[in-house]
Write an enzyme that holds these catalytic residues in place. Structure first.
Site, PDB file in Angstrom:
ATOM      1  N   ASP A 117      -1.030   8.667  38.993  1.00  0.00           N
ATOM      2  CA  ASP A 117      -1.353   9.997  38.459  1.00  0.00           C
ATOM      3  C   ASP A 117      -2.799  10.396  38.683  1.00  0.00           C
ATOM      4  O   ASP A 117      -3.680   9.564  38.894  1.00  0.00           O
ATOM      5  CB  ASP A 117      -1.102  10.027  36.954  1.00  0.00           C
ATOM      6  CG  ASP A 117      -2.142   9.199  36.187  1.00  0.00           C
ATOM      7  OD1 ASP A 117      -2.290   8.004  36.516  1.00  0.00           O
ATOM      8  OD2 ASP A 117      -2.818   9.756  35.315  1.00  0.00           O
TER       9      ASP A 117
ATOM     10  N   GLU B 268       2.455  -4.393  39.790  1.00  0.00           N
ATOM     11  CA  GLU B 268       1.426  -3.367  39.628  1.00  0.00           C
ATOM     12  C   GLU B 268       1.585  -2.310  40.728  1.00  0.00           C
ATOM     13  O   GLU B 268       2.056  -2.610  41.826  1.00  0.00           O
ATOM     14  CB  GLU B 268       0.066  -4.076  39.686  1.00  0.00           C
ATOM     15  CG  GLU B 268      -1.159  -3.244  39.543  1.00  0.00           C
ATOM     16  CD  GLU B 268      -1.280  -2.426  38.281  1.00  0.00           C
ATOM     17  OE1 GLU B 268      -0.397  -1.579  38.039  1.00  0.00           O
ATOM     18  OE2 GLU B 268      -2.285  -2.588  37.565  1.00  0.00           O
ATOM     19  N   ASP B 269       1.206  -1.083  40.435  1.00  0.00           N
ATOM     20  CA  ASP B 269       1.284  -0.021  41.436  1.00  0.00           C
ATOM     21  C   ASP B 269       0.185  -0.157  42.479  1.00  0.00           C
ATOM     22  O   ASP B 269       0.420  -0.019  43.673  1.00  0.00           O
ATOM     23  CB  ASP B 269       1.222   1.373  40.778  1.00  0.00           C
ATOM     24  CG  ASP B 269       0.071   1.512  39.795  1.00  0.00           C
ATOM     25  OD1 ASP B 269      -0.713   0.549  39.616  1.00  0.00           O
ATOM     26  OD2 ASP B 269      -0.048   2.581  39.183  1.00  0.00           O
TER      27      ASP B 269
ATOM     28  N   ARG C 243       2.808  11.768  38.770  1.00  0.00           N
ATOM     29  CA  ARG C 243       3.566  10.507  38.744  1.00  0.00           C
ATOM     30  C   ARG C 243       4.987  10.676  39.276  1.00  0.00           C
ATOM     31  O   ARG C 243       5.592   9.738  39.772  1.00  0.00           O
ATOM     32  CB  ARG C 243       3.678   9.965  37.310  1.00  0.00           C
ATOM     33  CG  ARG C 243       2.393   9.483  36.712  1.00  0.00           C
ATOM     34  CD  ARG C 243       2.692   8.613  35.499  1.00  0.00           C
ATOM     35  NE  ARG C 243       1.545   8.441  34.625  1.00  0.00           N
ATOM     36  CZ  ARG C 243       0.598   7.529  34.796  1.00  0.00           C
ATOM     37  NH1 ARG C 243       0.631   6.726  35.840  1.00  0.00           N
ATOM     38  NH2 ARG C 243      -0.386   7.431  33.947  1.00  0.00           N
TER      39      ARG C 243
ATOM     40  N   PHE D 273      -8.630   8.301  46.698  1.00  0.00           N
ATOM     41  CA  PHE D 273      -7.847   8.465  45.477  1.00  0.00           C
ATOM     42  C   PHE D 273      -6.484   9.061  45.836  1.00  0.00           C
ATOM     43  O   PHE D 273      -6.394  10.040  46.565  1.00  0.00           O
ATOM     44  CB  PHE D 273      -8.563   9.376  44.477  1.00  0.00           C
ATOM     45  CG  PHE D 273      -7.843   9.441  43.172  1.00  0.00           C
ATOM     46  CD1 PHE D 273      -7.949   8.396  42.262  1.00  0.00           C
ATOM     47  CD2 PHE D 273      -7.028  10.522  42.861  1.00  0.00           C
ATOM     48  CE1 PHE D 273      -7.255   8.424  41.052  1.00  0.00           C
ATOM     49  CE2 PHE D 273      -6.337  10.561  41.656  1.00  0.00           C
ATOM     50  CZ  PHE D 273      -6.451   9.516  40.754  1.00  0.00           C
TER      51      PHE D 273
ATOM     52  N   GLY E 194       1.537   3.247  35.544  1.00  0.00           N
ATOM     53  CA  GLY E 194       1.656   3.540  36.969  1.00  0.00           C
ATOM     54  C   GLY E 194       2.779   2.825  37.702  1.00  0.00           C
ATOM     55  O   GLY E 194       3.383   3.386  38.616  1.00  0.00           O
TER      56      GLY E 194
ATOM     57  N   ASP F 240      -7.231  -1.705  42.791  1.00  0.00           N
ATOM     58  CA  ASP F 240      -8.385  -0.953  43.279  1.00  0.00           C
ATOM     59  C   ASP F 240      -9.601  -1.873  43.160  1.00  0.00           C
ATOM     60  O   ASP F 240      -9.837  -2.689  44.038  1.00  0.00           O
ATOM     61  CB  ASP F 240      -8.472   0.313  42.419  1.00  0.00           C
ATOM     62  CG  ASP F 240      -9.558   1.288  42.809  1.00  0.00           C
ATOM     63  OD1 ASP F 240     -10.267   1.038  43.788  1.00  0.00           O
ATOM     64  OD2 ASP F 240      -9.710   2.321  42.136  1.00  0.00           O
TER      65      ASP F 240
HETATM   66  P1  IMP Z   1      -8.508  -1.436  39.021  1.00  0.00           P
HETATM   67  O1  IMP Z   1      -8.674  -2.067  37.661  1.00  0.00           O
HETATM   68  O2  IMP Z   1      -9.778  -0.766  39.476  1.00  0.00           O
HETATM   69  O3  IMP Z   1      -7.989  -2.385  40.071  1.00  0.00           O
HETATM   70  O4  IMP Z   1      -7.516  -0.245  38.868  1.00  0.00           O
HETATM   71  C1  IMP Z   1      -6.207  -0.426  38.721  1.00  0.00           C
HETATM   72  C2  IMP Z   1      -5.534   0.717  38.009  1.00  0.00           C
HETATM   73  O5  IMP Z   1      -6.184   1.962  38.221  1.00  0.00           O
HETATM   74  C3  IMP Z   1      -4.149   0.866  38.576  1.00  0.00           C
HETATM   75  O6  IMP Z   1      -3.253   0.192  37.761  1.00  0.00           O
HETATM   76  C4  IMP Z   1      -3.925   2.341  38.598  1.00  0.00           C
HETATM   77  O7  IMP Z   1      -3.232   2.713  37.434  1.00  0.00           O
HETATM   78  C5  IMP Z   1      -5.276   2.959  38.607  1.00  0.00           C
HETATM   79  N1  IMP Z   1      -5.646   3.448  39.977  1.00  0.00           N
HETATM   80  C6  IMP Z   1      -6.370   2.794  40.905  1.00  0.00           C
HETATM   81  N2  IMP Z   1      -6.519   3.515  42.030  1.00  0.00           N
HETATM   82  C7  IMP Z   1      -5.837   4.669  41.807  1.00  0.00           C
HETATM   83  C8  IMP Z   1      -5.600   5.834  42.629  1.00  0.00           C
HETATM   84  O8  IMP Z   1      -6.027   5.971  43.796  1.00  0.00           O
HETATM   85  N3  IMP Z   1      -4.844   6.809  42.051  1.00  0.00           N
HETATM   86  C9  IMP Z   1      -4.345   6.719  40.780  1.00  0.00           C
HETATM   87  N4  IMP Z   1      -4.548   5.643  39.989  1.00  0.00           N
HETATM   88  C10 IMP Z   1      -5.280   4.633  40.497  1.00  0.00           C
HETATM   89 MG    MG Z   2      -1.544   0.782  36.994  1.00  0.00          MG
END
Ligand code: IMP
Ligand code: MG
Length: 180
Positions: free
Chosen positions: A162, A102-103, A168, A155, A48, A106
């Site tokens: 993606d 990081e992108d 992407r 989301f 991402g 979440d």
């Molecule tokens: P986390 O581990 O829940 O913090 O998620 C992080 C990863 O989930 C990020 O590196 C993203 O690649 C993916 N992600 C989280 N939220 C979104 C979203 O809204 N759209 C797309 N990918 C997401």
């Molecule tokens: Mg990511």
């Protein structure tokens, strides 16, 4: 175009490429200030973050190394707690200043996992730079140094992010239109 369709879902324009560019420039200038006199290693989390990292790193003026790891935690539009490492770390990180790029953060599981790995590798310090943060979704106690924008718990796709592999390449960021 304000609405797009990817696979079975519709998305609406949320953050424009102009707004993105401004936020990236602000973050780059903060990092340039903080990293004066250091030689940081930027650790980009694929897939991402590839677009954000390309924009951010072209604005970084201090000497630096750049490397990549590939992690995956998402399945469809849901974050899972299982982080899979698809491409590992080969560099020597001991005693380095590491900036994780990081992108989006979440739930924070992916980043938390990464930070633990880095601490085991005896880095000198770790800074987290994420383009987006969903504060309401965060489940981990993370110190996040650089945040491009805080967003609600929707989301989103585009700018590297993606939906099941799609979206992407979009220069703007779109958010999902919920099913009624
Ligand atoms: P986390 O581990 O829940 O913090 O998620 C992080 C990863 O989930 C990020 O590196 C993203 O690649 C993916 N992600 C989280 N939220 C979104 C979203 O809204 N759209 C797309 N990918 C997401
Ligand atoms: Mg990511």
């Amino acid at each position: 175009m304000n609405k797009i369709r990817l696979k079975d879902r519709e998305f609406t324009l949320f953050i424009t490429s102009d707004e993105i560019e401004k936020a990236v420039a602000e973050m780059a200038s903060r990092i340039n200030n903080d990293m004066k006199g250091k030689t940081p290693l930027f650790l980009v989390i694929l897939s991402g973050a590839f677009v954000f990292a390309a924009d951010l790193l072209r604005k970084i003026k201090v000497d630096c190394d750049i490397t990549f790891v590939r992690l995956a935690s998402y399945s469809g539009t849901q974050s899972t707690e299982k982080i899979r490492e698809l491409l590992g770390l080969n560099e020597v990180l001991k005693d380095r200043t590491v900036v994780v790029v990081e992108d989006i953060i979440d739930t924070g599981h992916t980043m938390d996992d990464m930070i633990h790995k880095l601490k085991n590798l005896e880095v000198a310090e770790v800074k987290i730079a994420t383009f987006l943060l969903k504060p309401a979704a965060l489940r981990k106690d993370l110190k996040i140094h650089y945040v491009g924008m805080e967003i609600p718990n929707d989301f989103i796709v585009g700018y590297g992010l993606d939906y099941d592999g799609f979206g992407r390449n979009l220069p703007d960021i779109y958010k999902v239109i919920p099913d009624l």
